[in-house]
Design a protein around this motif. Structure first.
Motif, mmCIF file in Angstrom:
data_model
loop_
_atom_site.group_PDB
_atom_site.id
_atom_site.type_symbol
_atom_site.label_atom_id
_atom_site.label_comp_id
_atom_site.label_asym_id
_atom_site.label_seq_id
_atom_site.Cartn_x
_atom_site.Cartn_y
_atom_site.Cartn_z
ATOM 1 N N VAL A 1 130.120 0.117 -48.475
ATOM 2 C CA VAL A 1 129.058 0.480 -49.418
ATOM 3 C C VAL A 1 127.932 1.218 -48.691
ATOM 4 C CG1 VAL A 1 127.287 -0.434 -50.960
ATOM 5 C CG2 VAL A 1 129.593 -1.400 -51.005
ATOM 6 N N ALA A 2 127.574 0.751 -47.497
ATOM 7 C CA ALA A 2 126.520 1.409 -46.724
ATOM 8 C C ALA A 2 126.881 2.860 -46.437
ATOM 9 C CB ALA A 2 126.273 0.650 -45.428
ATOM 10 N N ARG A 3 128.136 3.110 -46.080
ATOM 11 C CA ARG A 3 128.557 4.483 -45.800
ATOM 12 C C ARG A 3 128.501 5.342 -47.063
ATOM 13 N NH1 ARG A 3 132.326 1.642 -42.516
ATOM 14 N NH2 ARG A 3 133.912 1.762 -44.158
ATOM 15 N N ARG A 4 128.923 4.783 -48.205
ATOM 16 C CA ARG A 4 128.881 5.545 -49.457
ATOM 17 C C ARG A 4 127.446 5.887 -49.843
ATOM 18 N NH1 ARG A 4 132.218 2.263 -53.868
ATOM 19 N NH2 ARG A 4 131.600 4.059 -55.160
ATOM 20 N N LEU A 5 126.559 4.921 -49.707
ATOM 21 C CA LEU A 5 125.155 5.175 -50.031
ATOM 22 C C LEU A 5 124.554 6.242 -49.120
ATOM 23 C CD1 LEU A 5 123.721 1.604 -50.697
ATOM 24 C CD2 LEU A 5 123.698 3.510 -52.301
ATOM 25 N N ALA A 6 124.853 6.136 -47.829
ATOM 26 C CA ALA A 6 124.304 7.108 -46.895
ATOM 27 C C ALA A 6 124.761 8.517 -47.241
ATOM 28 C CB ALA A 6 124.710 6.741 -45.472
ATOM 29 N N ARG A 7 126.035 8.684 -47.593
ATOM 30 C CA ARG A 7 126.538 10.014 -47.951
ATOM 31 C C ARG A 7 125.818 10.571 -49.177
ATOM 32 N NH1 ARG A 7 131.638 7.727 -46.565
ATOM 33 N NH2 ARG A 7 132.084 7.312 -48.767
ATOM 34 N N LEU A 8 125.476 9.694 -50.128
ATOM 35 C CA LEU A 8 124.796 10.152 -51.344
ATOM 36 C C LEU A 8 123.387 10.674 -51.074
ATOM 37 C CD1 LEU A 8 125.865 7.391 -53.920
ATOM 38 C CD2 LEU A 8 126.596 9.777 -53.890
ATOM 39 N N THR A 9 122.802 10.290 -49.941
ATOM 40 C CA THR A 9 121.430 10.736 -49.645
ATOM 41 C C THR A 9 121.400 12.023 -48.828
ATOM 42 O OG1 THR A 9 121.265 9.425 -47.606
ATOM 43 C CG2 THR A 9 120.615 8.357 -49.661
ATOM 44 N N ALA A 10 122.563 12.545 -48.456
ATOM 45 C CA ALA A 10 122.612 13.784 -47.672
ATOM 46 C C ALA A 10 122.548 14.971 -48.626
ATOM 47 C CB ALA A 10 123.886 13.831 -46.834
ATOM 48 N N GLY A 11 121.324 15.288 -49.091
ATOM 49 C CA GLY A 11 121.144 16.335 -50.091
ATOM 50 C C GLY A 11 120.700 17.655 -49.499
ATOM 51 N N PRO A 12 120.374 18.625 -50.357
ATOM 52 C CA PRO A 12 119.910 19.938 -49.900
ATOM 53 C C PRO A 12 118.561 19.841 -49.202
ATOM 54 C CG PRO A 12 119.704 19.720 -52.287
ATOM 55 C CD PRO A 12 120.469 18.528 -51.818
ATOM 56 N N ALA A 13 118.209 20.930 -48.483
ATOM 57 C CA ALA A 13 117.016 20.911 -47.639
ATOM 58 C C ALA A 13 115.725 20.747 -48.428
ATOM 59 C CB ALA A 13 116.966 22.190 -46.807
ATOM 60 N N ASP A 14 115.690 21.236 -49.679
ATOM 61 C CA ASP A 14 114.438 21.184 -50.439
ATOM 62 C C ASP A 14 114.246 19.861 -51.178
ATOM 63 O OD1 ASP A 14 116.536 21.750 -52.261
ATOM 64 O OD2 ASP A 14 115.070 22.503 -53.718
ATOM 65 N N VAL B 1 129.031 -3.289 -57.685
ATOM 66 C CA VAL B 1 128.541 -2.211 -56.841
ATOM 67 C C VAL B 1 129.240 -0.905 -57.195
ATOM 68 C CG1 VAL B 1 128.368 -1.390 -54.467
ATOM 69 C CG2 VAL B 1 127.972 -3.806 -54.971
ATOM 70 N N ASP B 2 130.572 -0.964 -57.370
ATOM 71 C CA ASP B 2 131.337 0.252 -57.666
ATOM 72 C C ASP B 2 130.828 0.945 -58.927
ATOM 73 O OD1 ASP B 2 132.910 0.061 -55.443
ATOM 74 O OD2 ASP B 2 134.607 -0.886 -56.460
ATOM 75 N N ALA B 3 130.581 0.163 -59.989
ATOM 76 C CA ALA B 3 130.144 0.759 -61.252
ATOM 77 C C ALA B 3 128.800 1.456 -61.096
ATOM 78 C CB ALA B 3 130.070 -0.314 -62.332
ATOM 79 N N VAL B 4 127.868 0.836 -60.382
ATOM 80 C CA VAL B 4 126.543 1.434 -60.206
ATOM 81 C C VAL B 4 126.623 2.694 -59.353
ATOM 82 C CG1 VAL B 4 124.246 1.070 -59.223
ATOM 83 C CG2 VAL B 4 125.331 -0.751 -60.544
ATOM 84 N N LEU B 5 127.399 2.664 -58.278
ATOM 85 C CA LEU B 5 127.519 3.840 -57.422
ATOM 86 C C LEU B 5 128.239 4.981 -58.129
ATOM 87 C CD1 LEU B 5 128.253 2.427 -53.855
ATOM 88 C CD2 LEU B 5 126.082 3.022 -54.916
ATOM 89 N N GLU B 6 129.211 4.656 -58.960
ATOM 90 C CA GLU B 6 129.894 5.709 -59.717
ATOM 91 C C GLU B 6 128.945 6.390 -60.690
ATOM 92 O OE1 GLU B 6 133.248 3.790 -61.458
ATOM 93 O OE2 GLU B 6 134.281 3.525 -59.533
ATOM 94 N N ASP B 7 128.085 5.595 -61.347
ATOM 95 C CA ASP B 7 127.080 6.200 -62.235
ATOM 96 C C ASP B 7 126.139 7.120 -61.457
ATOM 97 O OD1 ASP B 7 128.089 4.953 -64.445
ATOM 98 O OD2 ASP B 7 126.604 3.349 -64.495
ATOM 99 N N ALA B 8 125.718 6.654 -60.284
ATOM 100 C CA ALA B 8 124.786 7.438 -59.485
ATOM 101 C C ALA B 8 125.417 8.747 -59.032
ATOM 102 C CB ALA B 8 124.328 6.629 -58.276
ATOM 103 N N ALA B 9 126.646 8.675 -58.511
ATOM 104 C CA ALA B 9 127.309 9.863 -57.988
ATOM 105 C C ALA B 9 127.793 10.785 -59.093
ATOM 106 C CB ALA B 9 128.494 9.450 -57.099
ATOM 107 N N GLY B 10 128.117 10.210 -60.253
ATOM 108 C CA GLY B 10 128.709 11.009 -61.314
ATOM 109 C C GLY B 10 127.740 11.924 -62.027
ATOM 110 N N ALA B 11 126.531 11.444 -62.299
ATOM 111 C CA ALA B 11 125.603 12.264 -63.079
ATOM 112 C C ALA B 11 124.147 12.020 -62.731
ATOM 113 C CB ALA B 11 125.813 12.019 -64.573
ATOM 114 N N GLU B 12 123.784 10.761 -62.488
ATOM 115 C CA GLU B 12 122.367 10.424 -62.377
ATOM 116 C C GLU B 12 121.658 11.183 -61.252
ATOM 117 O OE1 GLU B 12 120.547 8.999 -64.381
ATOM 118 O OE2 GLU B 12 121.676 7.533 -65.534
ATOM 119 N N LEU B 13 122.233 11.220 -60.057
ATOM 120 C CA LEU B 13 121.528 11.855 -58.944
ATOM 121 C C LEU B 13 121.383 13.354 -59.150
ATOM 122 C CD1 LEU B 13 122.896 9.942 -55.822
ATOM 123 C CD2 LEU B 13 120.721 9.646 -57.018
ATOM 124 N N ASP B 14 122.406 14.012 -59.693
ATOM 125 C CA ASP B 14 122.284 15.445 -59.985
ATOM 126 C C ASP B 14 121.199 15.703 -61.020
ATOM 127 O OD1 ASP B 14 124.246 16.081 -58.182
ATOM 128 O OD2 ASP B 14 125.840 16.272 -59.672
#
Length: 434
Positions: free
Chosen positions: A113-126, A182-195
């Protein structure tokens, strides 16, 4: 846990008292990730024991942190009862235990889970993305003297996203997601919420429009749940009995818009923290407060229901350290009838209130409020503009009566074990200014 509860109940019985023991072992994992890395990781376990005693017409209470078997807890509770004097008689012992599953959820934040979360925070420079994850697990026991102990295990996952975009200004948006796994929350975050949040932060980083001109108003669920919190005390029976609820005496009266429902149901499929019974052992079930906009009832605990000559709705909930139960919702969901989506209506400009920035003034008794907020303007051509910082003012009860529709995206607000849920609402019941 059962050894401690048995000892305390036996000790109370030896002193001529009836008693009830509540025990909780609570585990929490927390992770903070930013810029593709784990910044902080914490795990903690806490225990608490709460004892209620009844003797000679008085009720006493004591809490021990950490939990455990200690005869001094019984003596403290008895002393509190003598000091408080007379109280309501001890509730009757249940003839059958409250039903419900013993194992409901045990979410954990492991290395994967820690690795998945970390990857989700690697966003664009701005854009700076920070994710704060938390997994809670609780093992709860409730043991009334002379009865079989009740036990259940439950848990919830919380993910807070904090998005900062850099442009002519700094655009910031925060959002909380909850769920049972955890899986359900991370899927929501990666699927649409963070974008969606990233795009919104970029809009808020632009220069605001010089003036606000709009045809319709949509209050995002992130903001609506905070406004709805102002109305919650009015739907609690203790507020009614103490003369603090503006809804007292209005049962069967229409107070909300047509088709609007408000239901508390900790057992619902979408409840992020399912519980089979409350902290007094009353089985949880759906409690309808509003039906088609009409007031149907109030939330109650064992004590407040006895005062009113009715039965508890299973809403007696303790504080984080085992404090005496008070009336609180479990999973209170506002559900308007008509879906209008989240896009402007044909040929009209929509003002969408996307974030509350704190209450300037609010009154939980009258429902009046004035809050700071951020908003965006959505024009008929599909463009989105930063409306800047605004002031949102009104009355939450008038707002409930002037909901025209919803956007279909439910948001949640958490206060310990209580959750409030609402979609975004289209309304004409607000005053908006800068």
């Amino acid at each position: 846990m059962s050894e401690a509860s048995g000892f305390l109940n036996a000790t109370a019985a030896g002193r001529g008292a009836d008693s009830e023991v509540w025990e909780n072992t609570h585990e929490t994992d927390e992770l903070v990730c930013r810029e593709g890395a784990v910044e902080r990781r914490v795990a903690a376990t806490t225990t608490a024991t709460a004892l209620t005693v009844w003797k000679d017409g008085a009720e006493g209470y004591a809490v021990h942190i950490p939990g455990g078997a200690d005869a001094a807890l019984v003596d403290t509770a008895l002393a509190v009862g003598r000091a408080l004097g007379s109280a309501a008689p001890a509730p009757a012992r249940p003839t059958t235990p409250a039903a419900g599953p013993r194992l409901l959820a045990q979410p954990r934040l492991d290395e994967a889970v820690a690795r998945r979360l970390a990857r989700l925070t690697a966003g664009p420079a701005d854009v700076d993305v920070e994710l704060r994850a938390r997994a809670d697990r609780s093992r709860v026991l409730l043991h009334r003297a002379g009865c079989e102990p009740l036990r259940h295990t439950t848990g919830t996952v919380q993910l807070q996203a904090r998005i900062t975009a850099k442009g002519p200004r700094v655009g910031f948006i925060a959002h909380q997601m909850f769920g049972r796994s955890v899986d359900a929350v991370l899927e929501d975050a990666a699927g649409a919420e963070l974008d969606d949040l990233t795009a919104l932060a970029r809009v808020l980083a632009r220069e605001p429009v010089p003036r606000i001109s709009h045809d319709d108003v949509l209050v995002d669920g992130r903001v609506m749940v905070k406004l709805l919190m102002l109305a919650v005390p009015a739907f609690q029976l203790d507020s009614v009995l103490e003369g603090r609820s503006p809804l007292a005496g209005r049962t069967a009266e229409r107070i909300g818009s047509a088709g609007l429902s408000l239901v508390d149901d900790p057992t619902a499929a979408d409840s992020p923290l399912p519980t089979p019974w409350d902290d007094e052992g009353t089985a949880c079930r759906p409690t309808t407060l509003l039906e088609n906009g009409v007031l149907r009832g109030f939330l109650s605990s064992r004590r407040t229901a006895a005062r009113a000559g009715t039965v508890s709705t299973g809403s007696g909930r303790r504080g984080p350290s085992g404090e005496m139960p008070t009336v609180q919702p479990g999973f209170l969901a506002l559900r308007p009838a008509t879906s209008l989506g989240d896009a402007p209506l044909d040929g009209r400009t929509l003002l969408k209130v996307v974030q509350a920035n704190g209450a300037h003034t609010s009154n939980a008794i009258t429902g009046d409020f004035s809050i700071g907020a951020n908003a965006v303007l959505l024009t008929p051509d599909g463009a989105r503009h930063n409306a800047g910082n605004i002031t949102l003012a009104g009355n939450v009860f008038r707002l409930l009566a002037r909901i025209d529709g919803h956007d279909g995206r439910t948001r949640l607000h958490r206060s310990h074990t209580s959750f409030i849920a609402s979609p975004g609402v289209w309304t004409s019941g607000l005053t908006i200014g800068r």
